[in-house]
Design a protein around this motif. Sequence first.
Motif, PDB file in Angstrom:
ATOM      1  N   PHE A 121       0.836  -1.245  -0.023  1.00  0.00           N
ATOM      2  CA  PHE A 121       0.128  -0.070   0.107  1.00  0.00           C
ATOM      3  C   PHE A 121       0.824   1.288  -0.092  1.00  0.00           C
ATOM      4  O   PHE A 121       1.942   1.148   0.661  1.00  0.00           O
ATOM      5  N   ASN A 122       0.545   2.215  -0.863  1.00  0.00           N
ATOM      6  CA  ASN A 122       1.179   3.390  -0.623  1.00  0.00           C
ATOM      7  C   ASN A 122       0.824   4.200   0.598  1.00  0.00           C
ATOM      8  O   ASN A 122      -0.081   3.937   1.443  1.00  0.00           O
ATOM      9  N   ASP A 123       1.371   5.412   0.655  1.00  0.00           N
ATOM     10  CA  ASP A 123       1.161   6.096   1.931  1.00  0.00           C
ATOM     11  C   ASP A 123      -0.195   6.545   1.995  1.00  0.00           C
ATOM     12  O   ASP A 123      -0.843   6.517   3.338  1.00  0.00           O
ATOM     13  N   GLY A 124      -0.709   7.194   0.958  1.00  0.00           N
ATOM     14  CA  GLY A 124      -2.188   7.548   1.144  1.00  0.00           C
ATOM     15  C   GLY A 124      -3.171   6.318   1.325  1.00  0.00           C
ATOM     16  O   GLY A 124      -4.158   6.593   2.056  1.00  0.00           O
ATOM     17  N   GLU A 125      -2.849   5.137   0.879  1.00  0.00           N
ATOM     18  CA  GLU A 125      -3.512   4.111   1.112  1.00  0.00           C
ATOM     19  C   GLU A 125      -3.521   3.463   2.451  1.00  0.00           C
ATOM     20  O   GLU A 125      -4.558   3.149   3.119  1.00  0.00           O
ATOM     21  N   LEU A 126      -2.332   3.451   3.011  1.00  0.00           N
ATOM     22  CA  LEU A 126      -1.925   3.296   4.468  1.00  0.00           C
ATOM     23  C   LEU A 126      -2.797   4.151   5.524  1.00  0.00           C
ATOM     24  O   LEU A 126      -3.354   3.914   6.437  1.00  0.00           O
ATOM     25  N   GLY A 127      -2.865   5.500   5.060  1.00  0.00           N
ATOM     26  CA  GLY A 127      -3.447   6.642   5.815  1.00  0.00           C
ATOM     27  C   GLY A 127      -5.005   6.208   5.639  1.00  0.00           C
ATOM     28  O   GLY A 127      -5.776   6.549   6.669  1.00  0.00           O
ATOM     29  N   THR A 161       6.143   8.288   8.063  1.00  0.00           N
ATOM     30  CA  THR A 161       4.719   8.200   7.994  1.00  0.00           C
ATOM     31  C   THR A 161       4.203   7.293   8.660  1.00  0.00           C
ATOM     32  O   THR A 161       3.105   7.723   9.099  1.00  0.00           O
ATOM     33  N   LEU A 162       4.517   6.060   8.797  1.00  0.00           N
ATOM     34  CA  LEU A 162       4.295   4.986   9.791  1.00  0.00           C
ATOM     35  C   LEU A 162       3.836   5.532  11.119  1.00  0.00           C
ATOM     36  O   LEU A 162       2.961   5.253  11.755  1.00  0.00           O
ATOM     37  N   ALA A 163       4.876   6.233  11.591  1.00  0.00           N
ATOM     38  CA  ALA A 163       4.695   6.797  13.026  1.00  0.00           C
ATOM     39  C   ALA A 163       3.607   7.550  13.197  1.00  0.00           C
ATOM     40  O   ALA A 163       2.942   7.701  14.147  1.00  0.00           O
ATOM     41  N   ARG A 164       3.627   8.555  12.058  1.00  0.00           N
ATOM     42  CA  ARG A 164       2.418   9.706  12.251  1.00  0.00           C
ATOM     43  C   ARG A 164       0.892   8.876  12.062  1.00  0.00           C
ATOM     44  O   ARG A 164       0.126   9.434  12.691  1.00  0.00           O
TER      45      ARG A 164
END
Length: 460
Positions: A121-127, A161-164
């Motif tokens: 998943f890209n950052d947007g999808e993980l978000g 990003t994962l931490a955020r």
Amino acid sequence: MTTVTPELLQRFDVPGPRYTSYPTADRFVEAFGQADYVQALEQRRHGPAAMTLPLSLYVHIPFCESLCYYCACNKIITRHHERSAPYLSYLSREVDLHVQRIGHGVNVSQLHLGGGTPTFFNDGELGGLMGMLRQNFNLVPGGEYSIEIDPRTIDEERLRTLARLGFNRLSFGVQDFDPDVQKAVHRIQPAEQVFSLVAAARRIGFESINVDLIYGLPKQTPESFERTLAQVAELRPDRIALYGYAHLPERFKPQRRIIAIDLPGAGNKVAMLARALAAFEAAGYIYVGMDHFALPNDSLAVAKRQGRLHRNFQGYSTQPDCDLIGLGVSAIGKIGAVYSQNAKTLEEYQDALDHGLLPVARGLAVSRDDLVRRSIIMALMCQGRLHFEAIEIAHLIDFKRAFAAELEVLHGMQAQGLVELSDSGIEVTPMGWFFVRGVAMVFDKYLQADRTRARFSKII
């Protein structure tokens, strides 16, 4: 740490379950379906657990860009990242169906993203995934929120990003640092890359970093694996998971690409395990149980010292034994006295949700005998001790009469120095901790009736 000899390791080099559940998942039946699971969810909503016990969530993301030949996970190999968005949409539908049954805003104290490769998943999808989960559940402060990492798919900025997004624990798939071994299993990832990522994760402030290792892979030797062990000791992750490779090409198609003559023999495999135990002890790690090691100040080691270890489908945990909702293809869940597993193919999973149904393909409603044996096995696996009176009071049985045959077997294990028996209970010795799966197997009714154990990995 007690010295474990290669001779003793060889004696217990037999297949057996990992006991992330009892009964184990291979006992699930297709007669259990969506209606049974819905009933369990609704019973939870109206029972005492709804108010007092938080949930655990597991989300399975099946996609991988490349195939690791040793892998036995449920995965879909693809470079088409456009498949992520539709899958995320189906996960959202599955969550909606759960919330309709258990209510909105239920507390969650444990979340794990596994795969496959969650960072597909890209950052947007993980978000989007984390936002969707937070809209429907209450991820409580102080919970364990973890994600599996393929080092080849991430950099320091993605870690930030994962931490955020709220993840506080990482698990890096390393397996082996040796370049020849990595080539043989089709997973090239330089040690420098892993060291750099772990250093970045520490700067960012993740609470716990785990590294997965596998012994028994093609091209491995005791000497080459010892070099990997030295590198891991230098890396110094908070936790280490050390697994023995189970070569089952008849069950797992990717393993057919492994050249059988490249696999280490049984003697070398045992030697690797013996060297790993010695290396981790010398590096200051605590043997938590089975395949898990942790630094003394890690919460897993602390939980072991305090007798608070628990076990679920993700392995050992510090979280109380709680209901688990599995989301995604092939995900497994536990609600009360019911186990369930989702459809194993993407097509079946999506088809069920397209029809407004939870994608349950099989499961099991455990019997009274299962519950008793589950209590016994989990006490042995997690605390290493069992008090007869506690089981008798909880389940209204006469322990010594009900399990006379099992106690007779344990007398043989006592002679081997693995357990200590008394009038009041069973104690796993420091030596026995290394073979605790073998001790637990004594109480597995299904295994006693079925001598075909080839479906399991070796217990050491």
